[in-house]
Design a protein around this motif. Structure first.
Motif, PDB file in Angstrom:
ATOM      1  N   ALA B  66       0.823  -1.214   0.000  1.00  9.92           N
ATOM      2  CA  ALA B  66       0.000   0.000   0.000  1.00  9.92           C
ATOM      3  C   ALA B  66       0.855   1.261   0.000  1.00  9.92           C
ATOM      4  CB  ALA B  66      -0.935  -0.006   1.207  1.00  9.92           C
ATOM      5  N   TRP B  67       2.109   1.124   0.371  1.00  9.83           N
ATOM      6  CA  TRP B  67       3.022   2.268   0.248  1.00  9.83           C
ATOM      7  C   TRP B  67       3.373   2.506  -1.210  1.00  9.83           C
ATOM      8  CZ3 TRP B  67       7.160   1.948   4.762  1.00  9.83           C
ATOM      9  CH2 TRP B  67       6.547   2.428   5.939  1.00  9.83           C
ATOM     10  N   GLN B  68       3.515   1.393  -1.937  1.00  2.00           N
ATOM     11  CA  GLN B  68       3.822   1.513  -3.357  1.00  2.00           C
ATOM     12  C   GLN B  68       2.599   1.948  -4.150  1.00  2.00           C
ATOM     13  OE1 GLN B  68       6.760   0.834  -4.877  1.00  2.00           O
ATOM     14  NE2 GLN B  68       7.785   0.329  -2.956  1.00  2.00           N
ATOM     15  N   TRP B  69       1.455   1.448  -3.715  1.00  2.00           N
ATOM     16  CA  TRP B  69       0.232   1.660  -4.475  1.00  2.00           C
ATOM     17  C   TRP B  69      -0.815   2.194  -3.509  1.00  2.00           C
ATOM     18  CZ3 TRP B  69      -3.391  -2.748  -6.486  1.00  2.00           C
ATOM     19  CH2 TRP B  69      -4.340  -2.177  -7.348  1.00  2.00           C
ATOM     20  N   ARG B  70      -0.933   3.495  -3.466  1.00  8.98           N
ATOM     21  CA  ARG B  70      -1.690   4.114  -2.376  1.00  8.98           C
ATOM     22  C   ARG B  70      -3.184   3.813  -2.426  1.00  8.98           C
ATOM     23  NH1 ARG B  70       2.338   8.262  -2.851  1.00  8.98           N
ATOM     24  NH2 ARG B  70       3.758   7.933  -1.097  1.00  8.98           N
ATOM     25  N   SER B  71      -3.690   3.464  -3.597  1.00  9.12           N
ATOM     26  CA  SER B  71      -5.118   3.138  -3.663  1.00  9.12           C
ATOM     27  C   SER B  71      -5.467   1.988  -2.727  1.00  9.12           C
ATOM     28  CB  SER B  71      -5.507   2.748  -5.081  1.00  9.12           C
ATOM     29  OG  SER B  71      -5.191   3.784  -5.962  1.00  9.12           O
ATOM     30  N   LEU B  72      -4.494   1.128  -2.470  1.00  7.56           N
ATOM     31  CA  LEU B  72      -4.751   0.014  -1.559  1.00  7.56           C
ATOM     32  C   LEU B  72      -5.070   0.507  -0.163  1.00  7.56           C
ATOM     33  CD1 LEU B  72      -2.297  -2.932  -2.217  1.00  7.56           C
ATOM     34  CD2 LEU B  72      -4.695  -2.709  -2.805  1.00  7.56           C
ATOM     35  N   GLN B  73      -4.553   1.677   0.185  1.00 13.19           N
ATOM     36  CA  GLN B  73      -4.862   2.224   1.510  1.00 13.19           C
ATOM     37  C   GLN B  73      -6.350   2.521   1.614  1.00 13.19           C
ATOM     38  OE1 GLN B  73      -2.212   5.527   2.129  1.00 13.19           O
ATOM     39  NE2 GLN B  73      -0.390   4.301   1.753  1.00 13.19           N
ATOM     40  N   VAL B  74      -6.872   3.161   0.566  1.00 10.07           N
ATOM     41  CA  VAL B  74      -8.301   3.455   0.556  1.00 10.07           C
ATOM     42  C   VAL B  74      -9.103   2.164   0.589  1.00 10.07           C
ATOM     43  CG1 VAL B  74     -10.142   4.654  -0.685  1.00 10.07           C
ATOM     44  CG2 VAL B  74      -7.785   5.509  -0.794  1.00 10.07           C
ATOM     45  N   LEU B  75      -8.660   1.210  -0.249  1.00 11.24           N
ATOM     46  CA  LEU B  75      -9.378  -0.072  -0.306  1.00 11.24           C
ATOM     47  C   LEU B  75      -9.385  -0.748   1.059  1.00 11.24           C
ATOM     48  CD1 LEU B  75     -10.724  -2.295  -2.100  1.00 11.24           C
ATOM     49  CD2 LEU B  75      -8.473  -3.333  -2.244  1.00 11.24           C
ATOM     50  N   THR B  76      -8.200  -0.799   1.691  1.00  7.46           N
ATOM     51  CA  THR B  76      -8.105  -1.465   2.993  1.00  7.46           C
ATOM     52  C   THR B  76      -9.055  -0.831   3.996  1.00  7.46           C
ATOM     53  OG1 THR B  76      -5.785  -1.836   2.506  1.00  7.46           O
ATOM     54  CG2 THR B  76      -6.485  -2.190   4.779  1.00  7.46           C
ATOM     55  N   LEU B  77      -9.050   0.507   4.026  1.00  9.15           N
ATOM     56  CA  LEU B  77      -9.896   1.181   5.012  1.00  9.15           C
ATOM     57  C   LEU B  77     -11.377   0.940   4.711  1.00  9.15           C
ATOM     58  CD1 LEU B  77      -7.908   4.491   5.529  1.00  9.15           C
ATOM     59  CD2 LEU B  77      -7.923   2.410   6.929  1.00  9.15           C
ATOM     60  N   SER B  78     -11.750   0.958   3.423  1.00 11.02           N
ATOM     61  CA  SER B  78     -13.154   0.702   3.078  1.00 11.02           C
ATOM     62  C   SER B  78     -13.560  -0.702   3.504  1.00 11.02           C
ATOM     63  CB  SER B  78     -13.379   0.829   1.575  1.00 11.02           C
ATOM     64  OG  SER B  78     -12.720   1.934   1.067  1.00 11.02           O
ATOM     65  N   VAL B  79     -12.709  -1.661   3.165  1.00 12.77           N
ATOM     66  CA  VAL B  79     -13.032  -3.053   3.500  1.00 12.77           C
ATOM     67  C   VAL B  79     -13.137  -3.203   5.016  1.00 12.77           C
ATOM     68  CG1 VAL B  79     -12.115  -5.390   3.474  1.00 12.77           C
ATOM     69  CG2 VAL B  79     -12.072  -4.029   1.401  1.00 12.77           C
ATOM     70  N   ALA B  80     -12.204  -2.563   5.723  1.00 15.96           N
ATOM     71  CA  ALA B  80     -12.250  -2.643   7.186  1.00 15.96           C
ATOM     72  C   ALA B  80     -13.550  -2.033   7.697  1.00 15.96           C
ATOM     73  CB  ALA B  80     -11.052  -1.911   7.780  1.00 15.96           C
ATOM     74  N   ALA B  81     -13.934  -0.889   7.143  1.00 17.82           N
ATOM     75  CA  ALA B  81     -15.156  -0.234   7.612  1.00 17.82           C
ATOM     76  C   ALA B  81     -16.374  -1.117   7.370  1.00 17.82           C
ATOM     77  CB  ALA B  81     -15.327   1.107   6.902  1.00 17.82           C
ATOM     78  N   ILE B  82     -16.472  -1.683   6.161  1.00 18.44           N
ATOM     79  CA  ILE B  82     -17.645  -2.514   5.841  1.00 18.44           C
ATOM     80  C   ILE B  82     -17.681  -3.751   6.738  1.00 18.44           C
ATOM     81  CG2 ILE B  82     -18.784  -3.890   4.073  1.00 18.44           C
ATOM     82  CD1 ILE B  82     -17.484  -2.051   1.986  1.00 18.44           C
ATOM     83  N   SER B  83     -16.545  -4.441   6.834  1.00 15.01           N
ATOM     84  CA  SER B  83     -16.611  -5.700   7.572  1.00 15.01           C
ATOM     85  C   SER B  83     -16.758  -5.465   9.071  1.00 15.01           C
ATOM     86  CB  SER B  83     -15.410  -6.602   7.263  1.00 15.01           C
ATOM     87  OG  SER B  83     -14.299  -5.857   6.888  1.00 15.01           O
ATOM     88  N   LEU B  84     -16.153  -4.387   9.581  1.00 13.94           N
ATOM     89  CA  LEU B  84     -16.340  -4.120  11.009  1.00 13.94           C
ATOM     90  C   LEU B  84     -17.793  -3.735  11.298  1.00 13.94           C
ATOM     91  CD1 LEU B  84     -13.009  -2.329  11.945  1.00 13.94           C
ATOM     92  CD2 LEU B  84     -13.768  -4.613  12.618  1.00 13.94           C
ATOM     93  N   SER B  85     -18.432  -3.002  10.356  1.00 16.42           N
ATOM     94  CA  SER B  85     -19.848  -2.692  10.577  1.00 16.42           C
ATOM     95  C   SER B  85     -20.666  -3.975  10.617  1.00 16.42           C
ATOM     96  CB  SER B  85     -20.436  -1.819   9.462  1.00 16.42           C
ATOM     97  OG  SER B  85     -19.503  -0.946   8.971  1.00 16.42           O
ATOM     98  N   ALA B  86     -20.367  -4.866   9.681  1.00 17.96           N
ATOM     99  CA  ALA B  86     -21.125  -6.117   9.665  1.00 17.96           C
ATOM    100  C   ALA B  86     -20.937  -6.868  10.975  1.00 17.96           C
ATOM    101  CB  ALA B  86     -20.680  -6.975   8.483  1.00 17.96           C
ATOM    102  N   ILE B  87     -19.687  -6.923  11.422  1.00 15.46           N
ATOM    103  CA  ILE B  87     -19.407  -7.650  12.664  1.00 15.46           C
ATOM    104  C   ILE B  87     -20.137  -6.992  13.830  1.00 15.46           C
ATOM    105  CG2 ILE B  87     -17.568  -8.172  14.314  1.00 15.46           C
ATOM    106  CD1 ILE B  87     -15.748  -8.587  11.819  1.00 15.46           C
ATOM    107  N   ALA B  88     -20.132  -5.652  13.830  1.00 20.41           N
ATOM    108  CA  ALA B  88     -20.829  -4.934  14.907  1.00 20.41           C
ATOM    109  C   ALA B  88     -22.323  -5.240  14.856  1.00 20.41           C
ATOM    110  CB  ALA B  88     -20.585  -3.441  14.768  1.00 20.41           C
ATOM    111  N   LEU B  89     -22.876  -5.289  13.648  1.00 15.87           N
ATOM    112  CA  LEU B  89     -24.313  -5.558  13.536  1.00 15.87           C
ATOM    113  C   LEU B  89     -24.659  -6.972  13.979  1.00 15.87           C
ATOM    114  CD1 LEU B  89     -25.174  -3.810  10.156  1.00 15.87           C
ATOM    115  CD2 LEU B  89     -25.876  -3.127  12.446  1.00 15.87           C
ATOM    116  N   TYR B  90     -23.752  -7.893  13.743  1.00 15.65           N
ATOM    117  CA  TYR B  90     -24.040  -9.279  14.129  1.00 15.65           C
ATOM    118  C   TYR B  90     -24.175  -9.433  15.631  1.00 15.65           C
ATOM    119  CZ  TYR B  90     -23.940 -12.013   9.844  1.00 15.65           C
ATOM    120  OH  TYR B  90     -24.251 -12.576   8.639  1.00 15.65           O
ATOM    121  N   GLN B  91     -23.409  -8.670  16.376  1.00 14.58           N
ATOM    122  CA  GLN B  91     -23.410  -8.768  17.839  1.00 14.58           C
ATOM    123  C   GLN B  91     -23.278 -10.217  18.302  1.00 14.58           C
ATOM    124  OE1 GLN B  91     -26.954  -6.766  19.107  1.00 14.58           O
ATOM    125  NE2 GLN B  91     -26.082  -4.743  18.728  1.00 14.58           N
TER     126      GLN B  91
END
Lengths: 720, 470
Positions: B66-91
């Protein structure tokens, strides 16, 4: 062959040293040329790939009889001669591999010295004219006078060196002898790529040699040289002749070992064609406990063996646990959990005569794997106890839930789409998995050697709300089991079924049953002619049924009744059969001093089930049902034992291969020459092992930077 | 020296301005580090030393990439946000997937993967629209949809991982254990491979590389050309992803293969976490290379207009159809609803024939042959390196699970065949210096071999890798 400037730029460069033409070893030389040729190497890669396919299409290492069945007596020996049943240790396949390895070796041997020498070379002696032949080159004109005066060519070169050092180049500046005042800067970067070439290709040779040491070839050599002779058929350990035993000092083998719980073993079995060899081990393994656990779905979750390992020479022992993915490695031998088996479970059986007069026979006791003699009346069988399963997880819900699903869940494409959403957890309703308890398998072999295979469940199974004891029978392992279902009575015993059967098949009682049936039938009571005709019919049906069940009745109908009336007659016969069965049951109860029963739908179904079971028992092969009354389970663990001396070599080779491949692909080897003349003008040449777009871009960048550096008046700040 | 305008579309990798770290890079690394610490601290019991090693290694790899290819930073954060929301919703309750609309129709694993499929199909259409209608807007939309599909697909896999633990602590496992899961992974990797190269074109033309600007001013033709260049490649690469998506949908709705199954003992190993992804980097990049090969042949025909080139092109279309037919053949065994597979197969035949018919128009939107050639080489080089690692990892694992590092199991043997095939390709190109039609063709035959290795073996041959059966 792989000298970068030559390939990338077409510049005249050091040619391969040519061996003298017409030397006495010209044949050898031709061979070497062939082996070293890239065309040959690529052909070999392709041939190995294609040859490898054979072994994936044809299952390898099966017992010869399987192949004989598959291909027939004509092709079987032909394929055998070609080694198709173990392609990967066939001599022709190994020969191709050997050629490939030879080809790689020759390439490494010929190219490595040059490759490694090239790493240390600066190539400062590149001529100015030679630089003009490079694909990537540039000429820099002399700067204006003022700028030229600022620094000498040497200083310019030093500045260029600084710039290049920032971009990963190391460089050296030397004066050009032919033209005084001119300096040549020779720079290089990424020379490790060449080490990569040597590493990756020598790694392949290492991997092959290591793999060869661990391969089946070692066993084949042993057999071919007569060091060992396999023993065929089933023998006990002490019957094994010495030529079929291999000493513990053998350095490369793969074998199996089956150890029942509470027992121990100090040898491994090595399969050799259709025979076996016994491999002695320096230690023995005794199995304390084999553990198997399952998920709720019935899939296995854990196989583990708790063992005690004892060294044969020192007598020292230690405990260990062997699991799948967690092997034990001791004295250079790796022990893997490979599978499991029955280790001789003790089965207590109560045999039940399905046909004759006497119902219960003497209880039997035997261990899985044993063969016992079994006499029933005049007949005698060999009973082979084949296997035991402590539990059977069956999908018993399928039939019911099919209806339930159509009512409860969405149907149609929208419904299916909706099911596709949500979590990926399996939907609970679909399967109703249930443990239906233990089962055991046995074979009954008659005097002629013909065997039938049986699979009996210990506990009753519930089918459509009624309970049965189930026993499967088949003639060969390729068939599915056909099940005999013996109905249980209201007290959950077989007593009532056996009582019914006793009367039904007893010719002495059949007349009485028929009489009672006719007497009790509606619409005939009082009419004695009709009554006696019905009685005769009933008796005939019973007698026919007693021969071969429904099949005999059907055959009788086919002979005696015209086709047009057959269907109606069959219905009548079935009703008569049900009626007489009921009367037979009641007569049996009466004789046992039990009261007559009210007719209910449930009891009606019991009679029907009993009739089915009776009819099926004619096709059960043997009039004997073995009920498992209790058991004492003994499990056995199957280990795989390997001694692979080539493993470290192969692993080392793999490491080198990865390092080499990464070096070759991801390190770009570049060389750069910058000639600076006394007047400040210059010439630039650039070369790489590969002319990719990246390289051209990099060259453009260096050209611009170095050009600027030479032209600038104050060239003290090189770079961007 | 001959020069093509595309040269400056590439960033020179070494030197230049590439590797200077920005504050956002450090912030990203810190976030990933925090995530790793949280995982290790919060679930200490679940990690043995190997698992922890894999996690830390993966985190380092991600940061480096992600240092070489900065778009991966955005992707990582988006994926983290989506999956953490799902996990939070599952409770912690699986049943909530049926109760909450957001979970049921958006970000539970199955829903996310279905949306991924939809987005990939739309992106494919958009790329083709961009190529055929020469629409920059369509090209931009296609790229965005591909990114979104990747984000949803990755989130789907991560949520699936969580769901498997919700089913039971002993059932939980990383979702790379069966054919369904790895097919999703395959789509991700192939798409990322394409997005990476597509972006390298654009950034090359937009950001000014001062050093190279002097000579290749021709490159300043503009950003829209660059967009089209990306779209041309995208249209081809997304085809192979579409084929995979078709398979995923069929596998889900016809076979119910999306249901999480517990792991058999042989698969319960940390080796799986590295062996399978490494393998799929290989499969993904090889497929990418094959599609580039097809594009190369189209470009070649358009430039030479020779009968031979046209024949080569039709032949290539046939090879591609065959590779996809291996997949389609799987559908045939579906039994009841068997209209799906002939329809699917016919669709691809028609599609490929259609592409060949409009080849000139397509060729105009493709980058120069030398660029395609370069892409093909680079992806195969990356794929080969990772495939080598994957095969070696597989051997190490096999040594631990089955007792032998190599036993000529059909899957192993086919991995070797794939490896030999690309080894031959690389030797042809690097040592013989061969370029052109032969290599493009060879890359496509490579797809045939690769498809068989990762799908055909499971369908037709039995062996130790039997957990991927259809």
């Amino acid at each position: 062959m792989d000298l970068p400037p030559a390939e990338a730029s077409g510049s005249p460069s050091a040619a391969q040293p040519q061996p003298p033409v017409g030397s006495p070893s010209s044949l050898l030389r031709q061979w070497l040329e062939l082996l070293a040729s890239m065309r040959f190497a690529i052909s070999l890669l392709t041939i190995v790939a294609i040859a490898s396919i054979i072994g994936t299409v044809l299952k390898q290492g099966e017992p010869p009889s399987n192949y004989l069945n598959q291909f027939g007596p004509f092709w079987f020996p032909a394929f055998d001669a070609l080694g198709l049943y173990s392609v990967y240790s066939a001599s022709w396949f190994l020969a191709i591999l050997a050629f490939l390895v030879a080809s790689i070796s020759v390439c490494v041997w010929r190219n490595s010295p040059g490759m490694l020498r090239e790493i240390r070379r600066w190539r400062s002696d590149l001529r100015e004219r030679a630089m003009d032949n490079f694909g990537m080159r540039a000429d820099f004109p002399a700067p204006e006078l003022a700028a030229a005066a600022v620094s000498t060519p040497q200083q310019r070169c030093a500045e260029a060196s600084n710039y290049l050092a920032q971009h990963g180049f190391s460089s050296r500046v030397t004066p050009v002898e032919a033209s005084p005042g001119t300096f040549m800067l020779a720079a290089r970067a990424g020379m490790l790529r060449r080490v990569g070439y040597v590493l990756a290709h020598s790694a392949m040779v290492l991997i092959f040699l290591g793999g060869l040491a661990d391969s089946e070839v070692m066993l084949k050599l042993r057999l071919a040289t007569g060091q060992s002779v396999p023993v065929k058929g089933s023998v006990t350990l002490d019957q094994v002749p010495p030529e079929a035993r291999i000493a513990a000092s053998n350095w490369s083998y793969r074998g199996n070992m089956l150890v029942p719980e509470g027992r121990s073993s100090g040898v491994a079995i090595v399969n050799a064609g259709d025979g076996i060899l016994i491999q002695d081990l320096p230690f023995s393994i005794s199995l304390k406990r084999f553990q198997i656990e399952h998920y709720s779905t019935g899939q296995p979750r854990l196989f583990a063996s708790d063992v005690l390992v004892t060294d044969k020479d020192s007598g020292q022992s230690f405990e260990a646990r062997i699991e799948v993915n967690k092997p034990l490695i001791h004295r250079g031998i790796a022990v893997y959990q490979s599978s499991f088996d029955d280790g001789g479970t003790l089965l207590k059986l109560s045999p039940l005569n399905l046909m004759g007069g006497m119902r219960r026979l003497n209880a039997l006791e035997g261990r899985v794997g044993e063969v016992m003699k079994l006499d029933v009346g005049d007949d005698s069988w060999k009973l082979e106890l084949v296997g035991f399963r402590p539990f059977n997880i069956e999908n018993v819900g399928e039939a019911d839930s099919a209806d339930a699903a159509s009512i409860a869940t969405d149907t149609g494409s929208m419904g299916r789409l909706r099911q596709g959403f949500g979590s990926a957890a399996p939907s609970a309703a679909k399967k109703d998995l249930r443990n239906v308890g233990p089962s055991f398998q046995y074979k009954l072999r008659d005097a002629a050697g013909q065997a039938l295979e049986y699979n009996n469940y210990m506990l009753p199974l519930q089918l459509d709300g009624r309970w049965f004891l189930a026993s499967g029978v088949r003639e060969s392992p390729s068939e599915p089991f056909r099940f005999l279902r013996l109905p249980l009575d209201e007290n959950a015993t077989l007593e009532q079924y056996l009582a019914l059967r006793g009367v039904m098949l007893d010719s002495a009682s059949q007349r009485e049953v028929a009489r009672r049936f006719a007497l009790g039938s509606e619409g005939v009571s009082g009419n004695s002619t009709l009554q006696s005709r019905l009685e005769d019919s009933a008796l005939r049906v019973m007698e026919t049924f007693s021969v071969r069940g429904y099949q005999a009745v059907a055959a009788f109908l086919e002979n005696a009744v015209p086709e047009a009336e057959r269907e109606r007659a069959a219905e009548v016969y079935v009703r008569i059969l049900q009626g007489v069965s009921w009367e037979a049951w009641m007569l049996a109860r009466e004789r046992a001093g039990l009261p007559r029963l009210e007719s209910t739908p449930l009891r009606g179904r019991f009679v029907q089930d009993a009739l089915n079971a009776l009819s099926d028992s004619f096709f059960y092969g043997v009039p004997l049902y073995l009920q498992l009354s209790s058991y004492d389970e003994v499990k056995a663990s199957v280990f795989q034992l390997t001694r692979s001396p080539g493993k470290p070599v192969v692993y080392g080779g793999c490491l080198l291969l990865v390092l080499g491949i990464f070096a070759m692909f991801f390190i770009r080897e570049r060389r750069l020459w910058l000639l600076v003349r006394a007047d400040g003008s210059g010439k630039l040449a650039f070369a790489s092992n590969r002319r990719t777009l990246d390289i051209e871009t990099e060259f453009a960048a260096h050209r611009a930077a170095l050009g600027a550096l030479l032209m600038s008046a104050a060239a003290s700040q090189p770079g961007q | 020296m001959q020069s093509t305008p595309q040269h400056s579309l590439f960033n020179p990798q070494s030197g230049m301005q590439a590797l200077r770290r920005q504050p956002r890079d450090w912030a990203f690394a810190a976030l990933v580090g925090l995530g790793v610490l949280a995982a290790l601290a919060g679930y200490a019991a679940e990690y043995d030393a190997y698992d922890a090693g894999v996690l830390i290694g993966a985190a380092i790899g991600l940061v480096a990439l992600a240092w070489q290819w900065r778009s991966l930073q955005v992707l990582t954060l988006s994926v983290a946000a989506i999956s953490l929301s799902a996990i939070a919703l599952y409770q912690g309750e699986l049943a909530r997937a049926e109760q909450l609309l957001a979970l049921k129709y958006l970000i539970s694993s199955q829903s996310a993967i279905l949306w991924m499929s939809v987005l990939f199909l739309l992106a494919t259409m958009a790329y083709w629209a961009a190529v055929l209608a020469r629409s920059v807007f369509a090209a931009r939309s296609a790229t965005r949809m591909t990114w979104a599909a990747v984000a949803l697909g990755l989130s789907g896999l991560l949520v699936r991982w969580h769901e498997s633990y919700l089913m039971g602590a002993d059932i939980g496992h990383i979702p790379v254990s069966n054919l369904y899961e790895v097919f999703v992974l395959f789509c991700m990797i192939t798409a990322l491979c394409h997005l990476y190269y597509e972006q390298r074109y654009r950034s090359g033309s937009n950001s000014s590389i001062t050093t190279a600007a002097t000579e290749t001013a021709a490159a300043d033709v503009g950003a829209d050309v660059a967009a089209d260049v990306g779209a041309g490649v995208g249209a081809f690469v997304l085809l192979v992803i579409t084929a995979a998506v078709g398979f995923i949908l069929w596998y889900t709705f016809e076979r119910g293969a999306h249901e999480i199954q517990p792991l058999v003992p042989a698969l319960q190993s940390w080796w799986m976490k590295i062996h399978v992804p490494a393998n799929f980097i290989g499969y993904g990049t090889f497929s990418f290379a094959a599609m580039i090969g097809f594009a190369w042949l189209i470009k070649h025909e358009a430039e030479t207009r020779s009968t031979l080139a046209l024949r080569a092109l039709w032949g290539a279309a046939l090879v591609l159809a065959l590779a996809l037919a291996v997949e389609a053949f799987a559908f045939r065994r579906g039994g009841t609803a068997s209209v799906f597979w002939p329809a699917y197969f016919a669709l691809f035949i028609a599609l490929l024939a259609g592409i060949v018919l409009v080849r000139r128009r397509v060729a105009a939107q493709l980058p120069d042959k030398s660029v395609l050639d370069d892409l093909m080489y680079k992806s195969i080089a990356v794929g080969f390196a990772f495939f080598t690692i994957a095969t070696i990892l597989g051997a190490l694992w096999a040594a631990e699970a089955w007792g032998t590092y190599w036993q000529w199991d059909p899957k192993e043997t086919w991995a070797l065949i794939v490896w030999l095939n690309y080894a031959a390709w690389l030797h042809l190109r690097l040592v013989k210096g061969l370029r052109g039609a032969v290599l493009a063709w060879w890359a496509m035959v490579g797809l045939l071999v690769t498809t068989f290795a990762f799908l055909g073996v499971n369908m037709f041959l039995s062996g130790l890798h039997s957990y991927g059966t259809l």
